[in-house]
Design a protein around this motif. Structure first.
Motif, PDB file in Angstrom:
ATOM      1  N   ILE A   1      19.466 -63.794  14.259  1.00 50.39           N
ATOM      2  CA  ILE A   1      18.653 -63.651  13.042  1.00 50.39           C
ATOM      3  C   ILE A   1      19.194 -64.595  11.975  1.00 50.39           C
ATOM      4  O   ILE A   1      20.273 -65.170  12.111  1.00 50.39           O
ATOM      5  N   GLU A   2      18.423 -64.728  10.906  1.00 53.28           N
ATOM      6  CA  GLU A   2      18.902 -65.443   9.723  1.00 53.28           C
ATOM      7  C   GLU A   2      19.419 -64.433   8.709  1.00 53.28           C
ATOM      8  O   GLU A   2      18.865 -63.342   8.546  1.00 53.28           O
ATOM      9  N   LEU A   3      20.494 -64.814   8.011  1.00 49.91           N
ATOM     10  CA  LEU A   3      21.084 -63.994   6.961  1.00 49.91           C
ATOM     11  C   LEU A   3      21.062 -64.826   5.682  1.00 49.91           C
ATOM     12  O   LEU A   3      21.776 -65.817   5.569  1.00 49.91           O
ATOM     13  N   TRP A   4      20.206 -64.450   4.747  1.00 48.39           N
ATOM     14  CA  TRP A   4      20.038 -65.244   3.530  1.00 48.39           C
ATOM     15  C   TRP A   4      21.070 -64.840   2.486  1.00 48.39           C
ATOM     16  O   TRP A   4      21.259 -63.651   2.201  1.00 48.39           O
ATOM     17  N   ALA A   5      21.745 -65.848   1.922  1.00 51.94           N
ATOM     18  CA  ALA A   5      22.798 -65.632   0.933  1.00 51.94           C
ATOM     19  C   ALA A   5      22.326 -66.089  -0.443  1.00 51.94           C
ATOM     20  O   ALA A   5      21.831 -67.199  -0.598  1.00 51.94           O
ATOM     21  N   MET A   6      22.488 -65.228  -1.434  1.00 48.27           N
ATOM     22  CA  MET A   6      22.108 -65.583  -2.801  1.00 48.27           C
ATOM     23  C   MET A   6      22.895 -66.790  -3.280  1.00 48.27           C
ATOM     24  O   MET A   6      24.114 -66.841  -3.112  1.00 48.27           O
ATOM     25  N   PRO A   7      22.227 -67.765  -3.902  1.00 49.83           N
ATOM     26  CA  PRO A   7      22.926 -68.967  -4.378  1.00 49.83           C
ATOM     27  C   PRO A   7      23.502 -68.804  -5.783  1.00 49.83           C
ATOM     28  O   PRO A   7      24.097 -69.748  -6.308  1.00 49.83           O
ATOM     29  N   VAL A   8      23.279 -67.648  -6.401  1.00 53.62           N
ATOM     30  CA  VAL A   8      23.724 -67.424  -7.780  1.00 53.62           C
ATOM     31  C   VAL A   8      24.577 -66.173  -7.843  1.00 53.62           C
ATOM     32  O   VAL A   8      24.500 -65.302  -6.969  1.00 53.62           O
ATOM     33  N   THR A   9      25.392 -66.068  -8.882  1.00 46.06           N
ATOM     34  CA  THR A   9      26.145 -64.841  -9.120  1.00 46.06           C
ATOM     35  C   THR A   9      25.306 -63.889  -9.958  1.00 46.06           C
ATOM     36  O   THR A   9      24.491 -64.308 -10.777  1.00 46.06           O
ATOM     37  N   ARG A  10      25.495 -62.635  -9.711  1.00 47.64           N
ATOM     38  CA  ARG A  10      24.859 -61.587 -10.488  1.00 47.64           C
ATOM     39  C   ARG A  10      25.888 -60.488 -10.719  1.00 47.64           C
ATOM     40  O   ARG A  10      26.878 -60.412  -9.989  1.00 47.64           O
ATOM     41  N   PRO A  11      25.693 -59.607 -11.696  1.00 47.00           N
ATOM     42  CA  PRO A  11      26.673 -58.542 -11.938  1.00 47.00           C
ATOM     43  C   PRO A  11      26.973 -57.710 -10.687  1.00 47.00           C
ATOM     44  O   PRO A  11      28.091 -57.248 -10.502  1.00 47.00           O
ATOM     45  N   TYR A  12      25.972 -57.555  -9.831  1.00 45.28           N
ATOM     46  CA  TYR A  12      26.166 -56.769  -8.608  1.00 45.28           C
ATOM     47  C   TYR A  12      26.605 -57.628  -7.419  1.00 45.28           C
ATOM     48  O   TYR A  12      26.921 -57.097  -6.358  1.00 45.28           O
ATOM     49  N   MET A  13      26.596 -58.966  -7.573  1.00 49.17           N
ATOM     50  CA  MET A  13      26.897 -59.859  -6.445  1.00 49.17           C
ATOM     51  C   MET A  13      27.735 -61.040  -6.940  1.00 49.17           C
ATOM     52  O   MET A  13      27.193 -62.042  -7.384  1.00 49.17           O
ATOM     53  N   PRO A  14      29.071 -60.919  -6.888  1.00 47.33           N
ATOM     54  CA  PRO A  14      29.911 -61.975  -7.458  1.00 47.33           C
ATOM     55  C   PRO A  14      29.941 -63.270  -6.659  1.00 47.33           C
ATOM     56  O   PRO A  14      30.183 -64.331  -7.225  1.00 47.33           O
ATOM     57  N   ASP A  15      29.706 -63.188  -5.341  1.00 46.04           N
ATOM     58  CA  ASP A  15      29.798 -64.387  -4.511  1.00 46.04           C
ATOM     59  C   ASP A  15      28.939 -64.191  -3.260  1.00 46.04           C
ATOM     60  O   ASP A  15      29.439 -63.788  -2.211  1.00 46.04           O
ATOM     61  N   GLY A  16      27.653 -64.511  -3.379  1.00 45.53           N
ATOM     62  CA  GLY A  16      26.711 -64.294  -2.283  1.00 45.53           C
ATOM     63  C   GLY A  16      27.116 -64.954  -0.983  1.00 45.53           C
ATOM     64  O   GLY A  16      27.112 -64.305   0.069  1.00 45.53           O
ATOM     65  N   PRO A  17      27.475 -66.245  -0.986  1.00 41.97           N
ATOM     66  CA  PRO A  17      27.847 -66.905   0.274  1.00 41.97           C
ATOM     67  C   PRO A  17      29.036 -66.254   0.964  1.00 41.97           C
ATOM     68  O   PRO A  17      29.046 -66.108   2.191  1.00 41.97           O
ATOM     69  N   LYS A  18      30.051 -65.847   0.199  1.00 43.31           N
ATOM     70  CA  LYS A  18      31.227 -65.233   0.801  1.00 43.31           C
ATOM     71  C   LYS A  18      30.926 -63.832   1.338  1.00 43.31           C
ATOM     72  O   LYS A  18      31.411 -63.431   2.406  1.00 43.31           O
ATOM     73  N   VAL A  19      30.124 -63.074   0.593  1.00 41.61           N
ATOM     74  CA  VAL A  19      29.718 -61.749   1.078  1.00 41.61           C
ATOM     75  C   VAL A  19      28.901 -61.901   2.362  1.00 41.61           C
ATOM     76  O   VAL A  19      29.068 -61.143   3.320  1.00 41.61           O
ATOM     77  N   ALA A  20      28.041 -62.923   2.404  1.00 36.90           N
ATOM     78  CA  ALA A  20      27.253 -63.180   3.613  1.00 36.90           C
ATOM     79  C   ALA A  20      28.163 -63.489   4.798  1.00 36.90           C
ATOM     80  O   ALA A  20      27.911 -63.042   5.929  1.00 36.90           O
ATOM     81  N   GLU A  21      29.222 -64.257   4.563  1.00 36.32           N
ATOM     82  CA  GLU A  21      30.148 -64.571   5.647  1.00 36.32           C
ATOM     83  C   GLU A  21      30.837 -63.316   6.181  1.00 36.32           C
ATOM     84  O   GLU A  21      31.061 -63.182   7.399  1.00 36.32           O
ATOM     85  N   ALA A  22      31.178 -62.400   5.294  1.00 33.71           N
ATOM     86  CA  ALA A  22      31.815 -61.158   5.730  1.00 33.71           C
ATOM     87  C   ALA A  22      30.850 -60.327   6.580  1.00 33.71           C
ATOM     88  O   ALA A  22      31.234 -59.758   7.616  1.00 33.71           O
ATOM     89  N   ILE A  23      29.590 -60.269   6.159  1.00 37.90           N
ATOM     90  CA  ILE A  23      28.590 -59.516   6.929  1.00 37.90           C
ATOM     91  C   ILE A  23      28.320 -60.219   8.255  1.00 37.90           C
ATOM     92  O   ILE A  23      28.164 -59.574   9.301  1.00 37.90           O
ATOM     93  N   GLN A  24      28.267 -61.535   8.227  1.00 35.99           N
ATOM     94  CA  GLN A  24      28.070 -62.315   9.454  1.00 35.99           C
ATOM     95  C   GLN A  24      29.161 -61.977  10.477  1.00 35.99           C
ATOM     96  O   GLN A  24      28.878 -61.791  11.672  1.00 35.99           O
TER      97      GLN A  24
END
Length: 304
Positions: A143-166
């Motif tokens: 599957i594809e796992l889409w990572a947010m390209p921006v920081t948000r109060p609830y998501m400090p680092d989308g690409p890194k969080v995506a890597e952990a889930i991956q």
């Protein structure tokens, strides 16, 4: 204006896209308060006598959406399996420095109608594998796992969080390709149901359960904020009834019933409710971070 004169001559909002650049601007005295502080920068801010930390009360949720109209994700067992696969505690330790709590439901516990009897999917890769086998995906899938390209109060680092889930998905045989787009494109394409799985989140506008459950997960919201394309007629009936009654006890009952069904259907992997961090100059007085992110400045002053 409530009474008396304002304590500030003006309030100027500046857009500084990068978290580190915002902190540099604060250190240089170019700004007085910043949002979007990296949790890893907290120790240096707290040890600086010229700075202070503000905690925004949590009224948010970060989640991985599982688009229920795409491939294996059409199967509820697969969506449940992916919930069992993700180690939320690891994500909190790595990226939130403990300033978050695991999310169980699609709304935070401070919201009236929260069902604290709903149990989370524990981190259990073996259970995840069993469910995949039952669903006919013993050998996994891609599957594809889409990572947010921006920081948000609830998501400090989308690409890194995506890597952990991956990495978590890899342990149960699910191979995921991390994909990202420019933010506006990301939202547009996800809204159209083009993502398999996608990181996203929400900060409540008004503290009401309707602003989370109906806005994010009702079938009426498909094409707007229901990016997972989740539909359940029972959930829809409960949410419509809840938004059309003024009886608070009845509303709470309906929302609690809806959360039970949503947990079973697993259109999301709810990840965390974060406590967003802001920082400011020690000269700033009377600033209180509002849960919705709409901060009042009427009592704020700058002292010398």
């Amino acid at each position: 204006w409530k009474e008396g004169l304002p304590k500030l001559d003006s309030v100027i909002y500046k857009v500084i896209p990068e978290n580190s650049a915002r902190l540099n601007a604060l250190n240089a005295g170019e700004v007085d308060i910043i949002e979007g502080v990296n949790y890893s920068d907290l120790p240096s801010i707290e040890s600086n006598e010229n700075l202070q930390v503000f905690q925004r009360p949590s009224l948010n949720v970060a989640y991985l959406g599982l688009t229920a109209t795409r491939g294996p994700l059409k199967d509820k067992l697969v969506r449940q399996a992916l919930n069992y696969a993700v180690d939320k505690s690891n994500i909190i330790d790595q990226f939130y420095m403990g300033s978050a709590e695991p999310a169980i439901n699609p709304m935070p516990p401070v919201v009236a109608g929260y069902n604290d009897e709903v149990e989370d999917y524990p981190y259990d890769p073996e259970k995840a594998k069993e469910l995949l086998k039952e669903a006919g995906y013993e050998n996994g899938f891609e599957i594809e796992l889409w990572a947010m390209p921006v920081t948000r109060p609830y998501m400090p680092d989308g690409p890194k969080v995506a890597e952990a889930i991956q990495a978590d998905f890899e342990k149960i045989g699910v191979k995921s390709k991390i994909v990202t787009y420019e933010w506006a494109t990301y939202l547009d394409k996800a809204r159209l149901g083009e993502a398999d799985t996608f990181l996203l989140g929400w900060t409540g506008d008004n503290g009401d359960a309707d602003n989370f459950l109906y806005v994010l997960l009702d079938e009426d919201s498909i094409g707007s904020n229901n990016y997972s394309y989740y539909k359940n007629p029972q959930v829809h009936d409960l949410l419509v009834k809840a938004r059309s009654t003024v009886d608070e006890a009845e509303r709470d009952k309906l929302y609690k019933e809806a959360q039970v069904l949503i947990k079973e259907d697993a259109p999301w992997i709810p990840l965390v409710h974060s406590n967003p961090v802001l920082a400011g100059s020690s000269k700033v007085k009377n600033f209180v971070a509002h849960p919705t992110g709409s901060d009042w400045m009427d009592e704020v002053e700058i002292t010398e």
